[in-house]
Structures are given as structure tokens and as C-alpha cells.
Scaffold this motif. Structure first.
Motif, PDB file in Angstrom:
ATOM      1  N   ALA A  75       0.861  -1.182   0.000  1.00  0.00           N
ATOM      2  CA  ALA A  75       0.000   0.000   0.000  1.00  0.00           C
ATOM      3  C   ALA A  75       0.897   1.230   0.000  1.00  0.00           C
ATOM      4  N   THR A  76       0.589   2.173  -0.864  1.00  0.00           N
ATOM      5  CA  THR A  76       1.354   3.415  -0.939  1.00  0.00           C
ATOM      6  C   THR A  76       0.403   4.583  -0.725  1.00  0.00           C
ATOM      7  N   TRP A  77       0.773   5.469   0.209  1.00  0.00           N
ATOM      8  CA  TRP A  77      -0.030   6.649   0.509  1.00  0.00           C
ATOM      9  C   TRP A  77       0.747   7.873   0.068  1.00  0.00           C
ATOM     10  N   TRP A  82      -4.394   6.692  -1.846  1.00  0.00           N
ATOM     11  CA  TRP A  82      -3.876   5.336  -1.630  1.00  0.00           C
ATOM     12  C   TRP A  82      -3.835   4.551  -2.931  1.00  0.00           C
ATOM     13  N   LEU A  84      -2.989   0.510  -3.992  1.00  0.00           N
ATOM     14  CA  LEU A  84      -2.768  -0.824  -3.447  1.00  0.00           C
ATOM     15  C   LEU A  84      -2.201  -1.749  -4.512  1.00  0.00           C
ATOM     16  N   LEU A  96      -9.347   4.953   2.015  1.00  0.00           N
ATOM     17  CA  LEU A  96      -9.229   4.490   3.394  1.00  0.00           C
ATOM     18  C   LEU A  96     -10.555   4.752   4.101  1.00  0.00           C
ATOM     19  N   PHE A 111      -9.780  -0.600   3.484  1.00  0.00           N
ATOM     20  CA  PHE A 111      -9.870   0.121   2.221  1.00  0.00           C
ATOM     21  C   PHE A 111     -11.100  -0.307   1.434  1.00  0.00           C
ATOM     22  N   ARG A 150      -8.864   9.473   2.634  1.00  0.00           N
ATOM     23  CA  ARG A 150      -7.489   9.499   2.128  1.00  0.00           C
ATOM     24  C   ARG A 150      -6.547   9.022   3.175  1.00  0.00           C
TER      25      ARG A 150
END
Length: 150
Positions: A75-77, A82, A84, A96, A111, A150
Motif C-alpha cells: 500500500a502506498t499513501w 492510496w 494498493l 481508506l 480500504f 485518504r
């Protein structure tokens, strides 16, 4: 947002957790034990035991070992929200959800991915670096309330 307030993306790539797998097995064993204690006839008891066995097998395969194609692996924020990454290589944008749990030693990120699909990520200091966990927890508390989803 000005550049001095811009934050780098947080990239979460959790490792497999022996403790979370053990917890999953113990909880299912307790459920099986309860089934043995309650007064049920043999047929319904066997059916419920089979469901408990299937549940623990699925949980180990899809969640703990993350071997299912739809298992969440990353997962990258970032500033854009986000993103996935799944075991099958697909990348999806996600939102989120407010049901996300934030505590000192445990984060459970929930999510929504698309219209009817959901994913979750269980994080402890065993599966991600303690500093990354601290940064994520702090950012969730600061930005999560101001930017729902977010």
C-alpha cells in the motif's frame, strides 16, 4: 499545499507475521472448542467444524501467507491518495475507510477498492519497521481527520 508542507509517499510492504498467523489459528481453535461444548447434534456440529476449518485455511492462505491472487501485498499513501498492490500484480486506487483502527502497537487499515471490493492490512512492528509505523500512525491521526477517505 506548499512545497514545505509536502510529504513524501509512505510505502508499506508488510512482511509475513508468525504471531498473526498463530493468533488466527488459536482463535479458530477456540471457536472449535466452543462448538464441542455447546449441545448440538452431530450433523450441525460437523458442518460448523468444517466451516471453522475452511476459515482458518483461507485466513492462512489469503491473509497470513498472502498467496491468493487478491492478497494485498503493498500500500502506498501519497498526495494523490492510496494505491494498493496485489499478489497478482494488479494496482488499484483505494479509499481508506473510517473503520480503520489506529492504536499504539496495531494498525488495521480498511480500504474500499472500487464499488463492492474491500481490502484490509493488519500492521504491527513485526511486519513493518517501527519508524514507518510511527510515521504512518502520526500521519493518519493528522491527515486522516482532515481528508476523509485518504
Amino acid at each position: 499545499m506548499s512545497d514545505h508542507r509536502r510529504r513524501s509517499a509512505l510505502r508499506l510492504q508488510p512482511r509475513r507475521s508468525i504471531w498473526l498467523g498463530l493468533l488466527l489459528v488459536v482463535i479458530h481453535l477456540l471457536a472449535a472448542w466452543v462448538l464441542l461444548l455447546i449441545p448440538l447434534e452431530l450433523g450441525p456440529r460437523v458442518l460448523l467444524m468444517l466451516l471453522v476449518a475452511l476459515s482458518v485455511g483461507y485466513g492462512l492462505w489469503a491473509q497470513v501467507l498472502a498467496l491468493a491472487p487478491w492478497s494485498l501485498r503493498e500500500a502506498t499513501w501519497s498526495e494523490q491518495g492510496w494505491q494498493l498492490g496485489f499478489q497478482n500484480g494488479h494496482q488499484r486506487e483505494a479509499v481508506l475507510l473510517p473503520s480503520t483502527l489506529i492504536s499504539v502497537h496495531l494498525l488495521i487499515l480498511h480500504f474500499r477498492v472500487g464499488w463492492l471490493r474491500y481490502a484490509h492490512l493488519v500492521l504491527t512492528e513485526e511486519v513493518i519497521d517501527a519508524e514507518l509505523m510511527r510515521q504512518l500512525r502520526a500521519r493518519l491521526r493528522l491527515q486522516g481527520a482532515r481528508h476523509p477517505g485518504r
